[in-house]
Design a protein around this motif. Structure first.
Motif, mmCIF file in Angstrom:
data_model
loop_
_atom_site.group_PDB
_atom_site.id
_atom_site.type_symbol
_atom_site.label_atom_id
_atom_site.label_comp_id
_atom_site.label_asym_id
_atom_site.label_seq_id
_atom_site.Cartn_x
_atom_site.Cartn_y
_atom_site.Cartn_z
ATOM 1 N N GLN A 161 -8.963 1.770 21.839
ATOM 2 C CA GLN A 161 -8.916 0.896 23.018
ATOM 3 C C GLN A 161 -7.491 0.424 23.253
ATOM 4 O O GLN A 161 -6.813 -0.052 22.347
ATOM 5 N N PRO A 162 -6.993 0.520 24.479
ATOM 6 C CA PRO A 162 -5.640 0.015 24.740
ATOM 7 C C PRO A 162 -5.606 -1.509 24.699
ATOM 8 O O PRO A 162 -6.607 -2.185 24.940
ATOM 9 N N ILE A 163 -4.439 -2.033 24.394
ATOM 10 C CA ILE A 163 -4.228 -3.481 24.372
ATOM 11 C C ILE A 163 -2.739 -3.738 24.586
ATOM 12 O O ILE A 163 -1.902 -2.915 24.208
ATOM 13 N N GLN A 164 -2.415 -4.819 25.232
ATOM 14 C CA GLN A 164 -1.025 -5.258 25.339
ATOM 15 C C GLN A 164 -1.001 -6.780 25.334
ATOM 16 O O GLN A 164 -1.964 -7.432 25.743
ATOM 17 N N HIS A 165 0.081 -7.340 24.848
ATOM 18 C CA HIS A 165 0.180 -8.789 24.761
ATOM 19 C C HIS A 165 1.651 -9.170 24.868
ATOM 20 O O HIS A 165 2.552 -8.335 24.745
ATOM 21 N N ILE A 166 1.877 -10.461 25.084
ATOM 22 C CA ILE A 166 3.230 -10.997 25.058
ATOM 23 C C ILE A 166 3.197 -12.327 24.306
ATOM 24 O O ILE A 166 2.320 -13.163 24.540
ATOM 25 N N ASP A 167 4.111 -12.487 23.373
ATOM 26 C CA ASP A 167 4.203 -13.737 22.615
ATOM 27 C C ASP A 167 4.631 -14.864 23.560
ATOM 28 O O ASP A 167 5.529 -14.698 24.391
#
Length: 333
Positions: free
Chosen positions: A192-198
Motif C-alpha cells: 500500500q502506498p503511503i506518504q507523510h510529512i513531519d
C-alpha cells in the motif's frame, strides 16, 4: 518580521509559532487558549473565533505574515480576511489533501478536480465527514485567493502530518505499539502506498515561505513509499527484541470490526484501495520549492519520545487497545 499565527497552541500551529520565534520574529498567536500553551516568547491573544467580529481586536495591527490553520470553519477564514487582508504582506492558509474530489486516483497534482466549496461554520466537529471537511477547505482557499490575491497567498495542502504532539494519535500508535513489543497486529498490505510529512518540516517550510515571499498552491507531502517498508523500519528502530508483527488480511480486519486510517479500534495508516489517491500526490513541486523531509528515523524517535511523555498507556484517539488486539490474537491469527 511581525508574524500572526491564527492558532498557535496545538500541533502544527504551535510548531509554526515555535519556529518563527526561534528565528527571531515577533510572533502573535490568536487562540482560545484551551488546547495548550503558546511557545515561550510568543504573545497570546485569547480570542474565540466562533464569535463573529472577535478578530476586530487586531483591526489596527499590521503584519508581515499571517498564517491561518483554521481547521473546519470557512466563516473563521472570511472573518480573518475581513479584518486583516489589506494589512498583511503574505498570507498562508493551511488546507488539506481532502480538498480533492478524487480520493482513488494515484499520482494527482494540484490540477486535479476539487470538491464543491461549502461556506459555513462547523460547530460540531464530531459529525464532520472527510467530504464536508474538504469542501470547507476549498471554500476557505477560494476566499483567501479572492481577498489576498495570487501574489500574496501561499496555500498548502498537507496529507498525513506526523511527528511529536500529533493529536490524532495515528503515526504515534505504531511507534508506541512496537516499543511495547510482543505480538503486534499489522495490516497485511505491504505494498500500500503511503506518504507523510513531519510537522517540524512543514512548519519550517511555512515560515521560510513567509520570509521569502513564496506564493502559490502546493501539495505539502513527502515522497511516496509503501506501508510495509514504513512499518518495518519503524519496528527496526524502536521495536523490542520480542516484537513479532502479525499481518492480518484487510477483509479479516474489516469483518472483525477494525477500521482503517484513524479513530477508535483502527489500524492507523492502513487504507482501502479506493482511498490510495489520498497518499500518492505528486511531491515534486513542493520539494522543488523548499519543503525538505527529514529521515524517517528522526520522526520515529521524536514521536516515541513524545508518546512516552504523554503516557504510553493513555486512552488513544486511534489504534487498537491492548484488549482489542489480544481478542483478535486469541481468535488464532
Amino acid at each position: 518580521m511581525r508574524v500572526l499565527v491564527l492558532g498557535g497552541t496545538l500541533f502544527l500551529s504551535a510548531q509554526i509559532a515555535r519556529d518563527a520565534v526561534a528565528r527571531g520574529h515577533e510572533v502573535t498567536c490568536v487562540a482560545r487558549g484551551r488546547s495548550g500553551q503558546v511557545p515561550e516568547g510568543v504573545r497570546l491573544l485569547c480570542v474565540d473565533r466562533e464569535h463573529h467580529g472577535a478578530l476586530e481586536v487586531l483591526a489596527d495591527d499590521q503584519f508581515d505574515a499571517v498564517i491561518d490553520v483554521a481547521r473546519a470553519a470557512s466563516r473563521w477564514v472570511v472573518d480573518a480576511l475581513d479584518v486583516l487582508a489589506d494589512r498583511a504582506q503574505h498570507w498562508t492558509f493551511v488546507s488539506s489533501i481532502s480538498a480533492y474530489a478524487d480520493s482513488a486516483t494515484v499520482g494527482q497534482t494540484i490540477e486535479a478536480p476539487l470538491r464543491e466549496p461549502i461556506w459555513e461554520p462547523a460547530n460540531d466537529l464530531t459529525e464532520l465527514t472527510a467530504e464536508r471537511y474538504g469542501s470547507i477547505k476549498v471554500a476557505s482557499e477560494k476566499s483567501v485567493r479572492e481577498r489576498v490575491g495570487e501574489q500574496r497567498s501561499f496555500v498548502v495542502r498537507p496529507g498525513l502530518i506526523t511527528g511529536p504532539a500529533d493529536p490524532s494519535d495515528r503515526f504515534g500508535y505504531w511507534a508506541a505499539r512496537f516499543a511495547r513489543g510482543g505480538r503486534a497486529i499489522i495490516p497485511d498490505t505491504p505494498h500500500q502506498p503511503i506518504q507523510h510529512i513531519d510537522v517540524r518540516d512543514l512548519a519550517a517550510w511555512i515560515i521560510t515561505a513567509a520570509e521569502t515571499g513564496l506564493t502559490g498552491t502546493y501539495d505539502a507531502v513527502g515522497p511516496i513509499t509503501d506501508l510495509g517498508s514504513l512499518l518495518q523500519e519503524t519496528a527496526q528502530l524502536v521495536g523490542t527484541t520480542d516484537l513479532e508483527p502479525i499481518p492480518i488480511a484487510p477483509e479479516t480486519l474489516t469483518e472483525s470490526g477494525v477500521t482503517p486510517w484513524a479513530g477508535p479500534k483502527s489500524l492507523p495508516l492502513w487504507l482501502p484501495t479506493e482511498e490510495h489517491g489520498l497518499v500518492t500526490h505528486d511531491p515534486a513541486p513542493a520539494l522543488a520549492a523548499g519543503l525538505t523531509p527529514r529521515p524517517l528515523a528522526d520522526t520515529v524517535h521524536a514521536t516515541l519520545a513524545d508518546e512516552r511523555r504523554r503516557g504510553l498507556g493513555r486512552p488513544r484517539k486511534a489504534g487498537l487497545t491492548a484488549t482489542e488486539e489480544q481478542q483478535l490474537l486469541d481468535r488464532g491469527f
